[in-house]
Enzyme design. Structure first.
Site, PDB file in Angstrom:
ATOM      1  N   ASP A   8       0.783  -1.243   0.000  1.00 20.24           N
ATOM      2  CA  ASP A   8       0.000   0.000   0.000  1.00 20.24           C
ATOM      3  C   ASP A   8       0.822   1.304   0.000  1.00 20.24           C
ATOM      4  O   ASP A   8       0.485   2.243   0.728  1.00 20.24           O
ATOM      5  CB  ASP A   8      -0.944   0.034   1.214  1.00 20.24           C
ATOM      6  N   LYS A 106      -7.130  -4.935  -2.604  1.00 20.89           N
ATOM      7  CA  LYS A 106      -7.907  -5.322  -1.427  1.00 20.89           C
ATOM      8  C   LYS A 106      -8.829  -4.191  -0.994  1.00 20.89           C
ATOM      9  O   LYS A 106      -8.614  -3.034  -1.346  1.00 20.89           O
ATOM     10  CB  LYS A 106      -6.983  -5.735  -0.289  1.00 20.89           C
ATOM     11  N   CYS A 151      -2.302  -2.418   7.723  1.00 18.57           N
ATOM     12  CA  CYS A 151      -2.149  -3.377   6.623  1.00 18.57           C
ATOM     13  C   CYS A 151      -0.888  -4.215   6.732  1.00 18.57           C
ATOM     14  O   CYS A 151      -0.908  -5.404   6.409  1.00 18.57           O
ATOM     15  CB  CYS A 151      -2.272  -2.667   5.289  1.00 18.57           C
TER      16      CYS A 151
END
Ligand code: VGL
Ligand code: ZN
Length: 214
Positions: A8, A106, A151
Site C-alpha cells: 500500500d 484489497k 495493513c
C-alpha cells in the site's frame, strides 16, 4: 523462493494524502533499494469503491476515528481514501514499479474492510495472494510499506498463519498511530506471531557479500 511484498505505498497514505501516515514517504527509498535484491517483487493496493463502509462520510453523523459495527465486525471509520482509479489510489510516483510482477487489490467489497493482503477482515474472501505464493513456490516473504499498525500488521499475521517464513523490514514501514505506540505494539505482536524483524541494511549488506563471494 524469497519475495518482497510492497504494501500500500499509495498517494493517500503519503504526507498530504487523505489518510496521511507521518513520514510515510520515507518508505519509498527503502522499497526501491530492496527490489533488486529479490527474485520476485509483488505489491498490494488498497482499492475501495466510493461507497465503502469504512468511510466515515458514508455514515450520517460519523467522524473518522469513530468505531461502528459493519456487517457484524467492529470497524474503525476512516477518511475517504484510496478510491479506485483516483489519484490518491495510485502507487507513489517515486516508487519503482517496473520490477513489480503482480499487484493484489484489497478492500473492494463495500461491506467489509481488508487490512490484510491475504483476505478481508472477516476472512470471507481471499485476494489470491496466498494461492499465488504457493503456485510460485514462494515460502519466504519480506514485507514493508504502509501502514505498520494496519495493513502491514494484518498481512504479516496472515503470512505467519499460512506458515510462510515472514520478515518485516522495520525501517521500510511507518504507522498511522491513532494511539501513540500503536506501531511499536504492532511490531511486538508480529514478532510474537513468529515474524522476524529486520533492517533493510541487513538485506542490502548480505546480498552484496554473497555476490562478492560468488
Ligand atoms: C490502511 C487504514 C485503512 C492501510 C488501509 O493500508 O494500512 N489503513 N485502509
Ligand atoms: Zn483502506
Amino acid at each position: 523462493m524469497e519475495a518482497l511484498l510492497v504494501v500500500d505505498i499509495q498517494n493517500d497514505f503519503l504526507p498530504g494524502g487523505a489518510l496521511a501516515v507521518d513520514d510515510g514517504d520515507a518508505v519509498i527509498a527503502v522499497a526501491n533499494a530492496l527490489q533488486p535484491h529479490f527474485e520476485r517483487v509483488i505489491a498490494t493496493q488498497d482499492w475501495h469503491p466510493a461507497d465503502h463502509g469504512s468511510f466515515a462520510a458514508n455514515h450520517t453523523g460519523k467522524q473518522p476515528g469513530e468505531l461502528i459495527e459493519l456487517d457484524g465486525l467492529s470497524q474503525i471509520l476512516w477518511p475517504v481514501h484510496c478510491v479506485q482509479g483516483t489519484p490518491g489510489s495510485r502507487l507513489a510516483a517515486d516508487l519503482e514499479t517496473d520490477g513489480i510482477e503482480k499487484i493484489f487489490y484489497k478492500g473492494t467489497d463495500p461491506r467489509v474492510d481488508s487490512y490484510s493482503a491475504f483476505a478481508d477482515n472477516a476472512h470471507r474472501r481471499k485476494t489470491g495472494l496466498g494461492d499465488y505464493l504457493q503456485e510460485q513456490g514462494i515460502d519466504s516473504l519480506y514485507m514493508l510499506g504502509l501502514a505498520t499498525d494496519y495493513c502491514v500488521l494484518f498481512s504479516v499475521l496472515d503470512a505467519c498463519q499460512a506458515g510462510l517464513r515472514t520478515h518485516v523490514v522495520v525501517d521500510g514501514c511507518r504507522g498511522v498511530e491513532l494511539q501513540p505506540g500503536d506501531s511499536e505494539r504492532a511490531l511486538r505482536q508480529m514478532q510474537q506471531a513468529g515474524a522476524q524483524l529486520v533492517d533493510s541494511r541487513e538485506i542490502l549488506g548480505t546480498a552484496t557479500r554473497s555476490r562478492a563471494s560468488a
